[in-house]
Design a protein around this motif. Structure first.
Motif, PDB file in Angstrom:
ATOM      1  N   GLY A  55      -7.164   4.752   1.976  1.00 24.03           N
ATOM      2  CA  GLY A  55      -6.885   4.866   3.403  1.00 24.03           C
ATOM      3  C   GLY A  55      -7.904   4.171   4.274  1.00 24.03           C
ATOM      4  O   GLY A  55      -7.681   4.017   5.476  1.00 24.03           O
ATOM      5  N   THR A  56      -9.031   3.748   3.678  1.00 23.70           N
ATOM      6  CA  THR A  56     -10.049   3.083   4.485  1.00 23.70           C
ATOM      7  C   THR A  56      -9.541   1.750   5.021  1.00 23.70           C
ATOM      8  O   THR A  56      -9.781   1.412   6.193  1.00 23.70           O
ATOM      9  CB  THR A  56     -11.341   2.867   3.679  1.00 23.70           C
ATOM     10  OG1 THR A  56     -11.713   4.099   3.051  1.00 23.70           O
ATOM     11  CG2 THR A  56     -12.470   2.419   4.582  1.00 23.70           C
ATOM     12  N   CYS A  57      -8.854   0.991   4.184  1.00 22.69           N
ATOM     13  CA  CYS A  57      -8.386  -0.327   4.631  1.00 22.69           C
ATOM     14  C   CYS A  57      -7.384  -0.211   5.780  1.00 22.69           C
ATOM     15  O   CYS A  57      -7.534  -0.887   6.804  1.00 22.69           O
ATOM     16  CB  CYS A  57      -7.778  -1.094   3.461  1.00 22.69           C
ATOM     17  SG  CYS A  57      -9.000  -1.884   2.404  1.00 22.69           S
ATOM     18  N   ALA A 108     -14.285  17.441   3.464  1.00 27.74           N
ATOM     19  CA  ALA A 108     -12.959  17.701   4.041  1.00 27.74           C
ATOM     20  C   ALA A 108     -12.018  16.610   3.545  1.00 27.74           C
ATOM     21  O   ALA A 108     -12.434  15.456   3.383  1.00 27.74           O
ATOM     22  CB  ALA A 108     -13.001  17.699   5.567  1.00 27.74           C
ATOM     23  N   PRO A 109     -10.749  16.932   3.291  1.00 26.58           N
ATOM     24  CA  PRO A 109      -9.791  15.896   2.912  1.00 26.58           C
ATOM     25  C   PRO A 109      -9.406  15.070   4.135  1.00 26.58           C
ATOM     26  O   PRO A 109      -9.130  15.621   5.199  1.00 26.58           O
ATOM     27  CB  PRO A 109      -8.603  16.700   2.375  1.00 26.58           C
ATOM     28  CG  PRO A 109      -8.679  18.006   3.101  1.00 26.58           C
ATOM     29  CD  PRO A 109     -10.140  18.275   3.339  1.00 26.58           C
ATOM     30  N   ARG A 110      -9.369  13.743   3.977  1.00 26.05           N
ATOM     31  CA  ARG A 110      -9.114  12.878   5.133  1.00 26.05           C
ATOM     32  C   ARG A 110      -8.070  11.795   4.854  1.00 26.05           C
ATOM     33  O   ARG A 110      -7.828  10.957   5.721  1.00 26.05           O
ATOM     34  CB  ARG A 110     -10.431  12.238   5.604  1.00 26.05           C
ATOM     35  CG  ARG A 110     -11.492  13.278   5.998  1.00 26.05           C
ATOM     36  CD  ARG A 110     -12.716  12.648   6.641  1.00 26.05           C
ATOM     37  NE  ARG A 110     -13.691  13.672   6.967  1.00 26.05           N
ATOM     38  CZ  ARG A 110     -14.802  13.930   6.261  1.00 26.05           C
ATOM     39  NH1 ARG A 110     -15.072  13.205   5.174  1.00 26.05           N
ATOM     40  NH2 ARG A 110     -15.630  14.884   6.621  1.00 26.05           N
ATOM     41  N   GLY A 111      -7.480  11.806   3.683  1.00 26.28           N
ATOM     42  CA  GLY A 111      -6.427  10.844   3.400  1.00 26.28           C
ATOM     43  C   GLY A 111      -5.112  11.304   4.000  1.00 26.28           C
ATOM     44  O   GLY A 111      -4.586  12.358   3.631  1.00 26.28           O
ATOM     45  N   ALA A 128       0.831  -1.216   0.000  1.00 21.45           N
ATOM     46  CA  ALA A 128       0.000   0.000   0.000  1.00 21.45           C
ATOM     47  C   ALA A 128       0.859   1.257   0.000  1.00 21.45           C
ATOM     48  O   ALA A 128       1.996   1.256   0.488  1.00 21.45           O
ATOM     49  CB  ALA A 128      -0.919   0.002   1.219  1.00 21.45           C
ATOM     50  N   ALA A 129       0.283   2.331  -0.525  1.00 23.87           N
ATOM     51  CA  ALA A 129       0.987   3.610  -0.528  1.00 23.87           C
ATOM     52  C   ALA A 129       1.141   4.165   0.884  1.00 23.87           C
ATOM     53  O   ALA A 129       2.068   4.921   1.161  1.00 23.87           O
ATOM     54  CB  ALA A 129       0.253   4.621  -1.410  1.00 23.87           C
ATOM     55  N   GLY A 130       0.226   3.783   1.771  1.00 26.20           N
ATOM     56  CA  GLY A 130       0.342   4.216   3.152  1.00 26.20           C
ATOM     57  C   GLY A 130      -0.640   5.291   3.557  1.00 26.20           C
ATOM     58  O   GLY A 130      -0.336   6.141   4.401  1.00 26.20           O
ATOM     59  N   HIS A 131      -1.851   5.276   2.975  1.00 27.18           N
ATOM     60  CA  HIS A 131      -2.888   6.219   3.388  1.00 27.18           C
ATOM     61  C   HIS A 131      -3.713   5.645   4.541  1.00 27.18           C
ATOM     62  O   HIS A 131      -4.061   4.475   4.544  1.00 27.18           O
ATOM     63  CB  HIS A 131      -3.845   6.520   2.232  1.00 27.18           C
ATOM     64  CG  HIS A 131      -3.247   7.344   1.132  1.00 27.18           C
ATOM     65  ND1 HIS A 131      -2.977   6.828  -0.111  1.00 27.18           N
ATOM     66  CD2 HIS A 131      -2.849   8.639   1.106  1.00 27.18           C
ATOM     67  CE1 HIS A 131      -2.459   7.782  -0.877  1.00 27.18           C
ATOM     68  NE2 HIS A 131      -2.369   8.888  -0.161  1.00 27.18           N
ATOM     69  N   PHE A 132      -4.024   6.511   5.494  1.00 29.41           N
ATOM     70  CA  PHE A 132      -4.988   6.211   6.555  1.00 29.41           C
ATOM     71  C   PHE A 132      -6.132   7.207   6.406  1.00 29.41           C
ATOM     72  O   PHE A 132      -5.896   8.417   6.397  1.00 29.41           O
ATOM     73  CB  PHE A 132      -4.362   6.356   7.943  1.00 29.41           C
ATOM     74  CG  PHE A 132      -3.346   5.298   8.292  1.00 29.41           C
ATOM     75  CD1 PHE A 132      -3.686   4.235   9.113  1.00 29.41           C
ATOM     76  CD2 PHE A 132      -2.054   5.374   7.806  1.00 29.41           C
ATOM     77  CE1 PHE A 132      -2.758   3.265   9.443  1.00 29.41           C
ATOM     78  CE2 PHE A 132      -1.105   4.412   8.121  1.00 29.41           C
ATOM     79  CZ  PHE A 132      -1.456   3.352   8.947  1.00 29.41           C
ATOM     80  N   TYR A 133      -7.371   6.710   6.287  1.00 33.80           N
ATOM     81  CA  TYR A 133      -8.524   7.603   6.169  1.00 33.80           C
ATOM     82  C   TYR A 133      -8.977   7.991   7.570  1.00 33.80           C
ATOM     83  O   TYR A 133      -9.619   7.208   8.273  1.00 33.80           O
ATOM     84  CB  TYR A 133      -9.664   6.935   5.405  1.00 33.80           C
ATOM     85  CG  TYR A 133     -10.752   7.907   5.008  1.00 33.80           C
ATOM     86  CD1 TYR A 133     -10.637   8.668   3.852  1.00 33.80           C
ATOM     87  CD2 TYR A 133     -11.874   8.094   5.810  1.00 33.80           C
ATOM     88  CE1 TYR A 133     -11.619   9.578   3.503  1.00 33.80           C
ATOM     89  CE2 TYR A 133     -12.859   8.999   5.457  1.00 33.80           C
ATOM     90  CZ  TYR A 133     -12.725   9.743   4.303  1.00 33.80           C
ATOM     91  OH  TYR A 133     -13.690  10.652   3.958  1.00 33.80           O
ATOM     92  N   LEU A 134      -8.629   9.208   7.964  1.00 33.36           N
ATOM     93  CA  LEU A 134      -8.918   9.699   9.314  1.00 33.36           C
ATOM     94  C   LEU A 134      -9.368  11.144   9.229  1.00 33.36           C
ATOM     95  O   LEU A 134      -9.008  11.874   8.304  1.00 33.36           O
ATOM     96  CB  LEU A 134      -7.679   9.578  10.207  1.00 33.36           C
ATOM     97  CG  LEU A 134      -7.121   8.153  10.393  1.00 33.36           C
ATOM     98  CD1 LEU A 134      -5.757   8.189  11.039  1.00 33.36           C
ATOM     99  CD2 LEU A 134      -8.088   7.305  11.209  1.00 33.36           C
TER     100      LEU A 134
END
Length: 497
Positions: A475-477, A170-173, A72-78
């Motif tokens: 980032g969801t995963c 809002a951006p969340r990645g 993974a690229a390393g995104h966290f959806y928060l």
């Protein structure tokens, strides 16, 4: 009770997946919590279980630090107002984040979404405390992944209609600070796995769990094999399944998500559905198994979003500014899979990933009528589509799909070009999203909604926030695997037989 060889879903490994404790001649090791899989969910579960005072054994099929997270690229959806959102000047709240996730979810689990959103800021802080690095910076362009270390990016459909009207965008990645489009996930996993080991979790690498052990209706351990030798590991309080999805199991893919058979499936070579089948054999149920993530991104460059996507009838079928897995899954469902990206000379560019996705330039055409003939579209269809689109776009409008105004422009500057995004000709990438039905604390649930005593699941083998390609955001995963992995670890550590 005897051995249970019930597969539950097609493609289960041969042999019993559930055995009675009477068949166990002796335990090679014992811990309060046994974690099956050492990816993002497993590492976070182990850290939290140790923090709660439980002894932990992690059983990992590889030598370690692999799995889908490492690719993974390393995104966290928060969201909800993380330190990065605040530093970059974006207002967000748990309420708006929850409204958005509820709006895009196929079958929203209100309790999980609320917990995830309410705990999002604290979870981000926890990741930073563990040592996962994030630059407090913003990447302003529409892209699949930042090419550099920039952290915050729009990774979902927050600005896409109708969702932008249902929740304040809002951006969340949040991308891990890592130079390059790949490697952030591997960095985060290495750091968290080191934290788990430093916290005292015992690692059994190169070991495959083959069956769950049940005693009086409760899961009390696992049977595993390492270098040809079979042994048993006892779990005094709980077993946590965190061993990935089923993308590398051809039989399960053919049954549940046959479209993935025509795609490049992303993930670990050990995403064979074993964890899901183990959970089902123990009495759990798997849900959303027919929903894949599918994409063939045609942006960046972002100006290509100003083009239009049309099918074999010369008709548009989705807002082109959608997150790429939304436009991707809509594309796979068009008649015969035929999809073309149409642009004019003013925005012409080759898609950044064209060499990987085989999104070939079909040709250039002096007029839309010429393109219509060249693409073998119904007479007058593409011309009608383009005439209607341009008339509205001249006023900055898109009454059909309500594309965000930033991406609306009349396509009037010839010559015109068509790129082939057809499913079956362009390369689509995907992975599975279905998994075990679990509670907000990760307990594996039966069809009646009861918890299977002593059994938990998190990560790609469990179904939580990520349910389908239409509602997915980068980032969801990693976000849900880490968040609900932690909850499973805490709950298992506090549960006594």
């Amino acid at each position: 009770m005897g051995s249970d060889t019930h597969d539950g879903v097609d493609g289960a490994p041969s042999g019993p997946l559930l055995i009675d404790v009477a068949a166990v001649l002796g335990w090679a090791a014992t811990a309060d919590v046994v974690v099956v899989g050492f990816g993002m969910a497993g590492a976070c579960a182990a850290i939290e279980a140790r923090a709660a005072g439980a002894s932990v054994i992690i059983i990992e099929r590889t030598s370690g630090c692999t799995g889908s997270t490492s690719a993974a690229a390393g995104h966290f959806y928060l969201g909800g107002g993380t330190a990065v959102q605040q530093a970059c000047g974006f207002e967000d709240s748990a309420e708006e984040m929850a409204r958005y996730l509820e709006a895009v979810a196929l079958d929203p689990d209100h309790e999980k979404i609320q917990l995830y959103c309410d705990g999002s800021v604290a979870h981000f802080d926890w990741l930073e405390t563990q040592g996962v690095p994030f630059d407090h910076s913003y990447y302003p362009l529409k892209n699949v992944v930042q090419p550099g270390r920039e952290c915050l990016i729009w990774t979902g459909n927050e600005q896409v209609w109708p969702y932008r009207d249902q929740a304040k965008p809002a951006p969340r990645g949040h991308k891990v600070a890592f130079d390059g489009e790949e490697g952030g996930g591997a960095l985060a996993l290495r750091i968290l796995s080191e934290r788990a080991e430093a916290a005292g979790a015992q690692i059994m690498a190169d070991s495959k769990v083959e069956a769950l052990v049940m005693e009086a209706g409760r899961i009390v351990g696992v049977r595993m094999k390492r270098f040809g030798e079979t042994s048993y590991v006892r779990a005094e309080q709980g077993v946590i399944l965190a061993a990935g999805g089923f993308g590398q199991n051809p039989e399960m893919v053919a049954k549940h998500v046959p479209a993935l058979a025509s795609a490049y499936i992303q993930g670990s070579p050990y995403d064979d559905g074993l964890a899901i089948n183990l959970g089902v054999a123990a009495g759990g149920v798997a849900i959303h198994m027919d929903e894949p993530f599918m994409t063939s991104p045609f942006y960046p460059p972002q100006d290509l979003l100003k083009g239009i996507l049309v099918n074999a009838q010369g008709q548009r079928f989705v807002a082109e500014d959608s997150y790429h897995s939304r436009s991707g899954i809509f594309s796979t469902r068009q008649p015969d899979g035929i999809v073309y990206l149409i642009v004019d000379a003013a925005i012409f560019a080759y898609p950044h990933f064209a060499s990987l996705t085989n999104q070939s330039l079909i040709d250039g055409f002096e007029t839309i009528a010429d393109m219509e003939t060249g693409l073998n579209l119904p007479a007058g269809a593409l011309q009608a589509t383009m005439t209607a689109y341009n008339a509205a776009a001249a006023n900055g409008e898109d009454p059909t799909f309500h594309k965000y105004p930033k991406w609306i422009k009349p396509l009037t500057e010839g010559p015109y070009a068509a790129f082939d995004l057809s499913f079956g000709r362009a390369v689509y990438t995907g992975f599975t999203l279905g998994g075990l039905k679990v509670s907000a604390d990760g307990a594996v649930l039966t069809s009646a909604g009861d918890a299977v005593p002593g059994l938990y699941a998190a990560g790609a083998c469990a179904s939580n926030i990520a349910q389908d390609s239409n509602g997915y955001a980068s980032g969801t995963c990693l976000g849900e695997a880490s968040f609900f992995g932690r909850r499973a670890g805490r709950h298992a550590a506090s549960t006594h037989a």
